[in-house]
Design a protein around this motif. Structure first.
Motif, PDB file in Angstrom:
ATOM      1  N   ALA A 132       2.427   1.963   6.241  1.00  0.00           N
ATOM      2  CA  ALA A 132       1.028   2.409   6.345  1.00  0.00           C
ATOM      3  C   ALA A 132       0.850   3.355   7.535  1.00  0.00           C
ATOM      4  O   ALA A 132       0.238   4.426   7.411  1.00  0.00           O
ATOM      5  CB  ALA A 132       0.107   1.199   6.488  1.00  0.00           C
ATOM      6  N   LEU A 187       2.631  -2.675   7.251  1.00  0.00           N
ATOM      7  CA  LEU A 187       1.542  -2.097   8.046  1.00  0.00           C
ATOM      8  C   LEU A 187       2.039  -1.189   9.175  1.00  0.00           C
ATOM      9  O   LEU A 187       1.527  -0.079   9.354  1.00  0.00           O
ATOM     10  CB  LEU A 187       0.667  -3.206   8.631  1.00  0.00           C
ATOM     11  N   GLU A 201       7.878  -8.923   6.733  1.00  0.00           N
ATOM     12  CA  GLU A 201       7.450  -8.003   5.680  1.00  0.00           C
ATOM     13  C   GLU A 201       6.103  -7.342   5.987  1.00  0.00           C
ATOM     14  O   GLU A 201       5.917  -6.153   5.746  1.00  0.00           O
ATOM     15  CB  GLU A 201       7.399  -8.749   4.340  1.00  0.00           C
ATOM     16  N   THR A 202       5.175  -8.112   6.516  1.00  0.00           N
ATOM     17  CA  THR A 202       3.853  -7.532   6.818  1.00  0.00           C
ATOM     18  C   THR A 202       3.974  -6.434   7.864  1.00  0.00           C
ATOM     19  O   THR A 202       3.250  -5.435   7.815  1.00  0.00           O
ATOM     20  CB  THR A 202       2.896  -8.634   7.335  1.00  0.00           C
ATOM     21  N   TYR A 207      -0.571   0.365   0.341  1.00  0.00           N
ATOM     22  CA  TYR A 207      -0.057   0.506   1.703  1.00  0.00           C
ATOM     23  C   TYR A 207       0.135   1.967   2.130  1.00  0.00           C
ATOM     24  O   TYR A 207      -0.002   2.299   3.299  1.00  0.00           O
ATOM     25  CB  TYR A 207       1.281  -0.228   1.848  1.00  0.00           C
TER      26      TYR A 207
END
Lengths: 219, 455
Positions: free
Chosen positions: B28, B24, B19-20, B263
């Protein structure tokens, strides 16, 4: 590079989220015989402090804060063991934080966690939809100072009450500073359930945490 | 349109990702790159923009984000992607006009255009708030008895029969059914038995939602909100809600609420994320219409200047390139009983109706306190109709909105939270108390003078 320049460069590397540079400069500072605790406080922490200030003013955004936190973590992995060896490691306050049972909205909690890290707290982020007993279990395990619970759902707010009730039931309420927050949570409600602290936003949450810590220290 | 079966399959077969990394390295990173590539810029002096090419750039960047990111399924950690054909099919097949409500209370909810001179559909209620059970009925009536209110989106219940409702427990079913029962009763008492609802707000997981798919509670001319999680994510609870209404036949509505400062980045990245979310929401949820709710990371309110700029540019981007039916939220920092709420409501409402969305609100205090009444929603409706009657252009609307925002922008951190519903309304007669009514009249006059609108 002078000592002052090195601190400045370390702060810049953290601010830029450049973990490779932050690690390289950390090693360089140790090679130069600089006190690792000073490198942490004058370099890394100052960089993170700038991150926190700029995020508050929306000059930078959450991804930049997360990258900066990663850079800081990487640099600390170099500096902290050395500081420990020299008996110079500072004792950080420990925070266990989570979005509470039933709720998967975690962005607000993530922001608070990041800003707490940026302000020198050691943060254990357990994620979202976390049962209250898991929060307590982790807090006991790491000997936390704070238990912080967040929710965006009014129907998850009762679990915050349950958290405090369970701490009391287990006779460990006084061990922890309990803070609550999130969209529907109000200052009045936080007080009514016996929480120690509440923040309208992430900035206030960090300020309140620092104040509570000072007060506890003074007791 | 991609079938719901295919969507479910893709939640199991899409690319696996942490998920991160999705947050990112996909959302992002791509938002930042697209904002730079298309040179999208937020200017606080231009809350309502008149530059069509900017709106088109935001749309194109959003379409690219939708294609490149897809939607992340939290439960399976897999990314559900849609190709260009599928997204464009979603645009072409999206309803431009929709019948909502029944009989004399039915309305045509339509895709608004830029500077559209048709009367907007007014959706009233304190959406998103937890409303005490003992006031729920009179509070709902206070919205429904307003003649300019066309449909209802009121809050949910956090306590039912004296019991605190906890997420994913049997009480979630009880609360959602009670919410719908009280809304039906309120509609009858207000003489609007066929008024359309956006409801089941008490159902935060899928449990409550599953329990109200019945004509007794939620009719097929009603709607429920299915959120996209921040940012560009979903889970099986959301998809279960979608599946339930597919079969039942009521309307799925995508609730999109990206966070400015989150994000997607600043106001510009959030605008790109919005367009992607609408396109993906249509493809994934088969949504018939959409709610636009920019969140300010500190103030929450949609009336914050950065949020209104988003309502403006996203509304225009969609109206010009993918005319979906969009409702723009009106969430104020201030509460009913205050003067501040009128400035926020006026600025937010004018922004919505001039740039392609219908107003939905007023969700006073961002739903934090039940400090809301039908009267400020009456004001929202009056402003919306006056802006349309006056045929406000984007340029003239911008001057008004910038001026109004000056009156409250520095107070959003410490807003005037006002008073609870029973302190502002006679709850037996369901009419405003004299003091609150005087404040309304005073502020209506003042805002009429500032804006030049005949309210």
């Amino acid at each position: 590079m002078s000592e002052a320049q090195l601190y400045e460069e370390l702060a810049n590397a953290v601010y830029a989220g450049d973990d490779a540079k932050a690690v390289e400069l950390s090693r360089k500072s140790l090679d130069a015989g600089i006190d690792p605790l000073k490198a942490i406080n004058e370099g890394l922490m100052k960089g993170m402090s700038r991150v926190g200030d700029d995020f508050s003013q929306l000059k930078i955004y959450l991804p930049e804060v997360m990258l900066a936190a990663e850079a800081m973590k990487a640099a600390l992995a170099v500096l902290e063991p050395e500081a420990l060896k020299r008996g110079r490691a500072s004792v950080k306050s420990k925070v266990v934080i989570a979005t509470i049972t039933g709720d998967i909205h975690d962005i607000g909690k993530n922001i608070v966690a990041m800003l707490m890290r940026a302000n020198g707290f050691e943060v254990y982020d357990l994620g979202r939809d976390v049962p209250i007993d898991e929060l307590i279990k982790k807090a006991e395990e790491v000997k936390a100072d704070f238990i912080c619970a967040s929710t965006l759902l009014s129907t998850s707010m009762p679990y915050m009450e349950d958290l405090i009730a369970l701490l009391k039931e287990r006779g460990i309420r006084e061990k922890y500073i309990v803070m609550v927050g999130g969209g529907p949570v109000t200052r009045e409600w936080a007080a009514s359930i016996g929480a120690d602290g509440y923040g309208d936003d992430a900035d206030e949450a960090v300020k309140v945490a620092k104040d509570l810590l000072l007060r506890r220290g003074a007791q | 349109m991609t079938s719901i079966w295919e969507v479910i399959d893709r939640t199991e077969t899409g690319n696996y990702m942490e998920e991160t990394d999705f947050d990112l390295k996909i959302v992002a990173k791509k938002c930042r790159e697209l904002v730079k590539e298309y040179d999208i810029r937020y200017d606080p002096r231009q809350i309502i923009t008149s530059d069509d090419s900017l709106a088109d750039d935001v749309f194109e960047a959003g379409l690219r984000l939708a294609l490149e990111s897809g939607i992340y399924c939290i439960d399976t950690k897999r990314v559900v992607r849609f190709d260009e054909y599928e997204l464009k099919e979603g645009i072409i097949s999206a309803p431009r006009r929709l019948l909502i409500g029944q009989n004399k209370d039915s309305r045509i909810l339509y895709a608004r255009g830029i500077e559209d001179d048709r009367p907007p559909i007014i959706c009233g209620g304190q959406a998103g708030a937890a409303i005490p059970e003992e006031w729920y009925l009179p509070m709902a009536i206070s919205y429904m008895k307003e003649p300019l209110v066309d449909m209802i989106n009121n809050g949910g219940l956090a306590v039912v029969e004296g019991r605190k409702v906890r997420t994913k427990t049997p009480l979630e079913i009880q609360a959602t059914r009670r919410e719908l029962s009280m809304l039906r009763e309120a509609a009858r008492r207000a003489g609007r038995p066929g008024i359309s609802f956006i409801a089941a707000e008490s159902s935060v997981s899928a449990m409550g939602d599953l329990a109200i798919a019945s004509e007794r509670y939620m009719r097929r001319t009603d709607s429920h909100l299915v959120a996209l999680l921040n940012e560009l994510k979903t889970d099986f609870d959301r998809i279960s809600k979608v599946v339930n209404f597919y079969e039942y036949g009521a309307h799925n509505v995508t609730l999109v609420d990206p966070i400015i400062g989150g994000y997607a980045g600043g106001p510009e990245g959030v605008a790109v994320c919005f367009v992607a979310s609408f396109l993906l929401g249509r493809a994934m949820y088969g949504s018939d219409f959409h709610v636009c709710h920019p969140i300010h990371f500190r103030y929450m309110s949609t009336s914050a200047p950065e949020c209104m700029w988003n309502l403006n540019i996203v509304g225009q981007a969609m109206a010009r390139n993918a005319p979906f039916i969009i409702m723009g939220d009106v969430w104020t920092s201030a509460g009913a009983g205050s003067e501040m709420i009128f400035y926020e409501t006026a600025a937010n409402t004018i922004t919505n109706v001039v740039t392609g969305s219908h107003p939905l609100g007023v969700s006073a205090t961002n739903g934090k306190y039940p400090h809301a009444t039908g009267l400020e929603t009456r004001f929202m409706a009056e402003v919306a109709h006056a802006a349309v009657r006056t045929r406000l252009t984007r340029k003239s609307a911008n001057a008004i909105v910038v001026e109004l925002a000056k009156r409250y922008a520095d107070k959003q951190g410490k807003p005037e939270v006002g008073k609870p519903f029973p302190e502002l309304y006679d709850t037996a007669k369901v009419i405003p108390k004299p003091e609150w009514y005087s404040t309304y009249l005073k502020m209506k006059k003042e805002i009429s003078e500032i804006t030049g609108l005949r309210l």
